[in-house]
Scaffold this motif. Structure first.
Motif, PDB file in Angstrom:
ATOM      1  N   ALA A 155       0.833  -1.207   0.000  1.00  0.00           N
ATOM      2  CA  ALA A 155       0.000   0.000   0.000  1.00  0.00           C
ATOM      3  C   ALA A 155       0.865   1.255   0.000  1.00  0.00           C
ATOM      4  N   ARG A 156       1.915   1.259   0.803  1.00  0.00           N
ATOM      5  CA  ARG A 156       2.811   2.421   0.847  1.00  0.00           C
ATOM      6  C   ARG A 156       3.492   2.644  -0.502  1.00  0.00           C
ATOM      7  N   PHE A 157       3.973   1.548  -1.091  1.00  0.00           N
ATOM      8  CA  PHE A 157       4.708   1.678  -2.354  1.00  0.00           C
ATOM      9  C   PHE A 157       3.809   2.225  -3.451  1.00  0.00           C
ATOM     10  N   TYR A 158       2.650   1.589  -3.669  1.00  0.00           N
ATOM     11  CA  TYR A 158       1.785   2.019  -4.771  1.00  0.00           C
ATOM     12  C   TYR A 158       1.181   3.393  -4.516  1.00  0.00           C
ATOM     13  N   ALA A 159       0.867   3.716  -3.268  1.00  0.00           N
ATOM     14  CA  ALA A 159       0.362   5.059  -2.965  1.00  0.00           C
ATOM     15  C   ALA A 159       1.422   6.113  -3.256  1.00  0.00           C
ATOM     16  N   SER A 160       2.681   5.803  -2.928  1.00  0.00           N
ATOM     17  CA  SER A 160       3.770   6.731  -3.214  1.00  0.00           C
ATOM     18  C   SER A 160       3.950   6.922  -4.714  1.00  0.00           C
ATOM     19  N   GLU A 161       3.854   5.818  -5.472  1.00  0.00           N
ATOM     20  CA  GLU A 161       3.986   5.917  -6.925  1.00  0.00           C
ATOM     21  C   GLU A 161       2.859   6.750  -7.525  1.00  0.00           C
ATOM     22  N   ILE A 162       1.649   6.574  -7.007  1.00  0.00           N
ATOM     23  CA  ILE A 162       0.513   7.360  -7.507  1.00  0.00           C
ATOM     24  C   ILE A 162       0.717   8.839  -7.199  1.00  0.00           C
ATOM     25  N   ASN A 163       1.198   9.143  -5.995  1.00  0.00           N
ATOM     26  CA  ASN A 163       1.472  10.536  -5.643  1.00  0.00           C
ATOM     27  C   ASN A 163       2.492  11.159  -6.589  1.00  0.00           C
ATOM     28  N   ASP A 164       3.563  10.415  -6.863  1.00  0.00           N
ATOM     29  CA  ASP A 164       4.590  10.921  -7.771  1.00  0.00           C
ATOM     30  C   ASP A 164       4.019  11.133  -9.176  1.00  0.00           C
ATOM     31  N   THR A 165       3.202  10.190  -9.632  1.00  0.00           N
ATOM     32  CA  THR A 165       2.622  10.294 -10.973  1.00  0.00           C
ATOM     33  C   THR A 165       1.713  11.504 -11.082  1.00  0.00           C
ATOM     34  N   GLN A 166       0.871  11.721 -10.082  1.00  0.00           N
ATOM     35  CA  GLN A 166      -0.020  12.871 -10.124  1.00  0.00           C
ATOM     36  C   GLN A 166       0.748  14.185  -9.993  1.00  0.00           C
ATOM     37  N   GLY A 167       1.880  14.139  -9.275  1.00  0.00           N
ATOM     38  CA  GLY A 167       2.737  15.321  -9.229  1.00  0.00           C
ATOM     39  C   GLY A 167       3.295  15.659 -10.593  1.00  0.00           C
ATOM     40  N   MET A 168       3.660  14.615 -11.357  1.00  0.00           N
ATOM     41  CA  MET A 168       4.154  14.840 -12.717  1.00  0.00           C
ATOM     42  C   MET A 168       3.060  15.404 -13.619  1.00  0.00           C
ATOM     43  N   VAL A 169       1.827  14.962 -13.418  1.00  0.00           N
ATOM     44  CA  VAL A 169       0.707  15.496 -14.199  1.00  0.00           C
ATOM     45  C   VAL A 169       0.557  16.987 -13.955  1.00  0.00           C
ATOM     46  N   ARG A 170       0.614  17.384 -12.688  1.00  0.00           N
ATOM     47  CA  ARG A 170       0.460  18.809 -12.355  1.00  0.00           C
ATOM     48  C   ARG A 170       1.596  19.640 -12.944  1.00  0.00           C
ATOM     49  N   LYS A 171       2.811  19.129 -12.835  1.00  0.00           N
ATOM     50  CA  LYS A 171       3.944  19.887 -13.377  1.00  0.00           C
ATOM     51  C   LYS A 171       3.854  19.985 -14.892  1.00  0.00           C
ATOM     52  N   ASN A 172       3.469  18.896 -15.523  1.00  0.00           N
ATOM     53  CA  ASN A 172       3.327  18.907 -16.976  1.00  0.00           C
ATOM     54  C   ASN A 172       2.261  19.903 -17.414  1.00  0.00           C
ATOM     55  N   ARG A 173       1.193  20.001 -16.650  1.00  0.00           N
ATOM     56  CA  ARG A 173       0.110  20.922 -16.983  1.00  0.00           C
ATOM     57  C   ARG A 173       0.497  22.374 -16.697  1.00  0.00           C
ATOM     58  N   ASN A 174       1.120  22.599 -15.552  1.00  0.00           N
ATOM     59  CA  ASN A 174       1.393  23.971 -15.119  1.00  0.00           C
ATOM     60  C   ASN A 174       2.526  24.643 -15.895  1.00  0.00           C
ATOM     61  N   TYR A 175       3.485  23.850 -16.349  1.00  0.00           N
ATOM     62  CA  TYR A 175       4.630  24.440 -17.032  1.00  0.00           C
ATOM     63  C   TYR A 175       4.598  24.140 -18.532  1.00  0.00           C
ATOM     64  N   LEU A 176       3.408  23.985 -19.071  1.00  0.00           N
ATOM     65  CA  LEU A 176       3.279  23.634 -20.478  1.00  0.00           C
ATOM     66  C   LEU A 176       3.780  24.755 -21.392  1.00  0.00           C
ATOM     67  N   GLY A 177       3.812  25.998 -20.903  1.00  0.00           N
ATOM     68  CA  GLY A 177       4.243  27.134 -21.719  1.00  0.00           C
ATOM     69  C   GLY A 177       5.743  27.331 -21.747  1.00  0.00           C
ATOM     70  N   LEU A 178       6.498  26.542 -21.036  1.00  0.00           N
ATOM     71  CA  LEU A 178       7.947  26.667 -20.988  1.00  0.00           C
ATOM     72  C   LEU A 178       8.560  25.612 -21.901  1.00  0.00           C
ATOM     73  N   PRO A 179       9.817  25.706 -22.276  1.00  0.00           N
ATOM     74  CA  PRO A 179      10.831  26.663 -21.832  1.00  0.00           C
ATOM     75  C   PRO A 179      10.863  27.936 -22.686  1.00  0.00           C
ATOM     76  N   PHE A 180      11.749  28.874 -22.333  1.00  0.00           N
ATOM     77  CA  PHE A 180      11.931  30.093 -23.101  1.00  0.00           C
ATOM     78  C   PHE A 180      13.392  30.512 -23.026  1.00  0.00           C
ATOM     79  N   ILE A 181      13.757  31.463 -23.868  1.00  0.00           N
ATOM     80  CA  ILE A 181      15.135  31.948 -23.888  1.00  0.00           C
ATOM     81  C   ILE A 181      15.122  33.454 -23.649  1.00  0.00           C
ATOM     82  N   ILE A 182      16.300  34.006 -23.358  1.00  0.00           N
ATOM     83  CA  ILE A 182      16.429  35.441 -23.119  1.00  0.00           C
ATOM     84  C   ILE A 182      17.418  36.027 -24.122  1.00  0.00           C
ATOM     85  N   ASP A 183      16.987  37.084 -24.794  1.00  0.00           N
ATOM     86  CA  ASP A 183      17.918  37.805 -25.654  1.00  0.00           C
ATOM     87  C   ASP A 183      18.884  38.603 -24.790  1.00  0.00           C
TER      88      ASP A 183
END
Length: 330
Positions: A147-175
């Motif tokens: 239960a601990r292992f799979y719950a931890s994996e699910i937490n990590d996976t959902q964290g990746m979903v949020r990061k993928n969604r929130n930072y979809l507009g990146l990356p960028f460069i600076i002149d």
């Protein structure tokens, strides 16, 4: 005589220290459990699912001894992997324990010492004669580990979903501004934004005049990650022996695949059911009880299936009757 008394006293002190260490371990486990439940909702869902797999009945009713019921047994098996059932002054008990003494010719422990936080010393009980060890599985592996292992994996996976969604507009460069100090300042500000431990969309300040978006066509992989989340849940349900809903639903499976899926579930279920049945049979023999075990989810599933079959059969019968009536009317 004095030497023998000293030896007995030392053995008594060793046992007391051993019991004290086990009590400390149990308290630490409870603190760890409380922390996990607070921080991890997926763990809590797995925990509740585990407690509902088996029901202990006696004379058609759920058992409800002062110190033993279905929840006490299953909670102990979930966290410890095995529990000790015995009678103390005529009262049926179910407690965590430690193995003590040596092993027999079958490489099995001879004695068990029940652990209680109320200070009562139940002594060393001979396994199979004075007590019965009920196991979640033959290896006594506690489901809490899975239960601990799979719950931890699910937490990590959902964290990746949020990061993928929130930072979809990146990356960028600076002149370059031509000003080395300003360039360094801009780069540092972007670094702070990207490394911030927040699930929010990065916002660049108006001071960064030379910001230019670099369109790398970032892909959204949230759907694939959510499928992975479902897989993790199904893996744990398979360990419990509970019929799960795979990504390819039953109606999409071939007959052979559906049979294999059902056989796998039955096999996993038997791995956990048989040790319980063997232990409860021995408990009934030793202590004069009449306890039996039911797989709660399986009985409900069979009832549901029967209702569906009856409904389909009834619908077919009604259709035939309607067709016959229509033929007579015509």
């Amino acid at each position: 005589m004095k030497k023998g008394e000293d030896t007995n006293q030392k053995n008594k002190y060793r046992n007391e220290i051993k019991m004290l260490r086990e009590q400390i371990r149990l308290l630490a486990s409870q603190d760890d459990y409380n922390r996990i439940v607070t921080d991890n909702i997926h763990y809590l869902a797995f925990y509740n699912m585990s407690l509902r797999c088996f029901e202990y009945m006696e004379n058609g009713k759920p058992i409800d001894y002062p110190m033993v019921n279905s929840r006490i047994i299953e909670k102990g098996l979930f966290t410890k992997g095995a529990m000790c059932m015995f009678k103390y002054h005529g009262v049926l008990m179910c407690l965590p324990f430690v193995y003590v003494g040596g092993i027999n010719d079958n490489n099995e422990y001879i004695y068990a010492h029940p652990i209680s936080l109320n200070g009562i010393d139940y002594g060393n009980l001979r396994i199979g004669e004075e007590c019965v060890i009920i196991r979640d599985n033959n290896l006594e592996v506690a489901p809490i580990i899975y239960a601990r292992f799979y719950a931890s994996e699910i937490n990590d996976t959902q964290g990746m979903v949020r990061k993928n969604r929130n930072y979809l507009g990146l990356p960028f460069i600076i002149d370059s501004t031509g000003d080395r100090a300003q360039d360094d300042k801009n780069a540092l500000e972007i670094k702070n934004i990207l490394t911030a431990d927040k699930n929010t969309v990065a916002v660049v300040s108006s001071a960064m005049k030379q910001l230019t978006l670099l369109d790398l066509k970032p892909q959204y992989v949230g759907r694939e990650l959510m499928e992975l989340t479902r897989d993790y849940k199904n893996f744990f349900y398979e360990f419990l022996g509970v019929n799960n809903i795979p990504f390819e639903k039953n109606e999409r499976l071939t007959d052979e695949e559906a049979v294999v899926n059902e056989e796998a579930n039955n096999l996993n279920s038997d791995v956990r059911l048989k040790p319980r049945l063997e232990a409860i049979d021995r408990v009934n023999e030793l202590f004069g009880t009449n306890i039996e075990i039911k797989q709660a989810w399986k009985e409900k599933e069979e009832v549901k299936t029967s209702n569906v079959v009856a409904s389909v059969a009834g619908g077919s019968h009604n259709n035939r009757a309607s067709n016959q009536q229509g033929g007579r009317d015509s």
